[in-house]
Write a protein that holds these residues in place. Sequence first.
Motif, short mmCIF file in Angstrom:
data_model
loop_
_atom_site.label_atom_id
_atom_site.label_comp_id
_atom_site.label_asym_id
_atom_site.label_seq_id
_atom_site.Cartn_x
_atom_site.Cartn_y
_atom_site.Cartn_z
N LEU A 1 0.86 -1.18 0.00
CA LEU A 1 0.00 0.00 0.00
C LEU A 1 0.90 1.24 0.00
O LEU A 1 1.86 1.32 0.77
CB LEU A 1 -0.88 0.00 1.25
N HIS B 1 -10.81 2.85 0.15
CA HIS B 1 -9.89 3.56 1.02
C HIS B 1 -9.74 2.75 2.30
O HIS B 1 -10.72 2.41 2.94
CB HIS B 1 -10.44 4.95 1.31
N LEU B 2 -8.52 2.41 2.64
CA LEU B 2 -8.31 1.56 3.81
C LEU B 2 -7.98 2.41 5.04
O LEU B 2 -7.31 3.43 4.95
CB LEU B 2 -7.16 0.59 3.55
N GLY B 3 -8.50 1.95 6.17
CA GLY B 3 -8.18 2.61 7.43
C GLY B 3 -6.91 1.98 8.00
O GLY B 3 -6.84 0.77 8.20
N ILE B 4 -5.90 2.81 8.18
CA ILE B 4 -4.64 2.29 8.71
C ILE B 4 -4.61 2.60 10.21
O ILE B 4 -4.61 3.76 10.61
CB ILE B 4 -3.44 2.94 8.00
N PRO B 5 -4.65 1.55 11.05
CA PRO B 5 -4.71 1.82 12.50
C PRO B 5 -3.41 2.45 13.02
O PRO B 5 -2.34 2.17 12.50
CB PRO B 5 -4.93 0.43 13.11
N GLU C 1 3.79 -9.75 12.93
CA GLU C 1 2.50 -10.08 12.31
C GLU C 1 1.70 -8.89 11.79
O GLU C 1 0.49 -9.00 11.58
CB GLU C 1 1.63 -10.90 13.28
N PRO D 1 1.93 -5.38 8.84
CA PRO D 1 2.74 -4.91 7.72
C PRO D 1 3.90 -4.00 8.16
O PRO D 1 3.78 -3.25 9.13
CB PRO D 1 1.73 -4.14 6.86
N TYR E 1 3.52 0.42 2.82
CA TYR E 1 3.23 -0.69 3.75
C TYR E 1 3.36 -1.99 2.97
O TYR E 1 2.95 -2.08 1.81
CB TYR E 1 1.81 -0.58 4.29
N ILE F 1 -2.92 -6.98 1.91
CA ILE F 1 -2.81 -5.90 2.89
C ILE F 1 -4.18 -5.59 3.51
O ILE F 1 -4.27 -5.11 4.64
CB ILE F 1 -2.17 -4.66 2.21
N THR F 2 -5.25 -5.95 2.78
CA THR F 2 -6.60 -5.71 3.31
C THR F 2 -6.91 -6.60 4.52
O THR F 2 -7.84 -6.35 5.26
CB THR F 2 -7.66 -5.96 2.21
N TYR G 1 -5.03 -6.71 7.01
CA TYR G 1 -4.55 -5.95 8.17
C TYR G 1 -5.24 -4.60 8.31
O TYR G 1 -5.41 -4.09 9.40
CB TYR G 1 -3.04 -5.72 8.04
N PHE G 2 -5.57 -4.00 7.14
CA PHE G 2 -6.18 -2.66 7.15
C PHE G 2 -7.60 -2.81 6.62
O PHE G 2 -7.80 -3.30 5.52
CB PHE G 2 -5.40 -1.70 6.25
N CYS G 3 -8.56 -2.34 7.40
CA CYS G 3 -9.94 -2.53 6.98
C CYS G 3 -10.43 -1.35 6.15
O CYS G 3 -9.80 -0.30 6.10
CB CYS G 3 -10.82 -2.73 8.20
N ASP G 4 -11.57 -1.54 5.52
CA ASP G 4 -12.20 -0.47 4.75
C ASP G 4 -12.50 0.72 5.66
O ASP G 4 -13.07 0.55 6.73
CB ASP G 4 -13.52 -0.97 4.15
N ALA G 5 -12.12 1.90 5.22
CA ALA G 5 -12.39 3.09 6.04
C ALA G 5 -13.81 3.58 5.79
O ALA G 5 -14.33 3.41 4.72
CB ALA G 5 -11.39 4.17 5.70
#
Lengths: 257, 14
Positions: A47, A125-129, A232, A234, A250, B7-8, B10-14
């Motif tokens: 990413l 769009h991904l939420g990156i914690p 565990e 990225p 990432y 990668i999805t 680990y990272f969820c949909d926002a």
Amino acid sequence: MLEARLEQANLLKKVVDAIKDLVQDCNFDCNDSGVALQAMDNSHVALVSMMLKAESFSPFRCDRNIALGINLTSLMKVLRCAQNEDILTLKAEDAPDVVNLVFESSESDRLSEYDIKLMDIDQEHLGIPETEYAATITMPSAEFQRICRDLMALSESVAIEATKDGVKFSCSGDIGNGAVTLRSHTNVEKPDLNVEIALSEPVALTFSLKYLVNFCKASGLSSTVKLCLSNEVPLLVEYGLASNSYLRFYLAPKIGD
Amino acid sequence: PFHQAPITTYFCDA
């Protein structure tokens, strides 16, 4: 409307050049905080996340949220028309069909203008914690690039192990094994050569070198790179830019079956 | 013998 003036066209040129082999079409999301981009590579294991904050531009004006869907190959063609020292202004209307790029030479009265047709890109769009990483390594970006390229000659994968003694990059392949170990190092005269290892617990993860070598195309953007690792999750590879702007990559780890 | 999750995971949909 959007109007964003960058002192050096070279910055955007380097960013796009660094990511164009990973992602092809992506949205540049513009709002009053700046210009952001988030895109996965085709295989969805990496990413890219870029943030050019409003402070990186002078002036910066963006009245409402605008997504500029751009093909990066097209953008690169136009950016190559700019001289590195040119001033770049990005302009777009509120519901734009095109983005307008203006290059001004600081030394002559030359002014060039280009329009790039925009695309509708439906991008998730991904939420990156927010992550407290177990290990954060700051090192010269050229050193990281060299290690990745060297180890790729032997193997497809690299194991990165961070312990209190240092960080070890190791690989094994058909012709044999290789490893590079770095310890914390302070160079008072050339702080860009420092290696800093901040560790809360030991970490060992394996990654595809093909992607890491690709990320290293951003090395020209910053003399240092930050690697953030936790078991565990990225890997984060961050190139910091002026005014808290950044280019982040990432990469999902390889997990043994 | 390696598995690389998207990668999805680990990272969820926002």
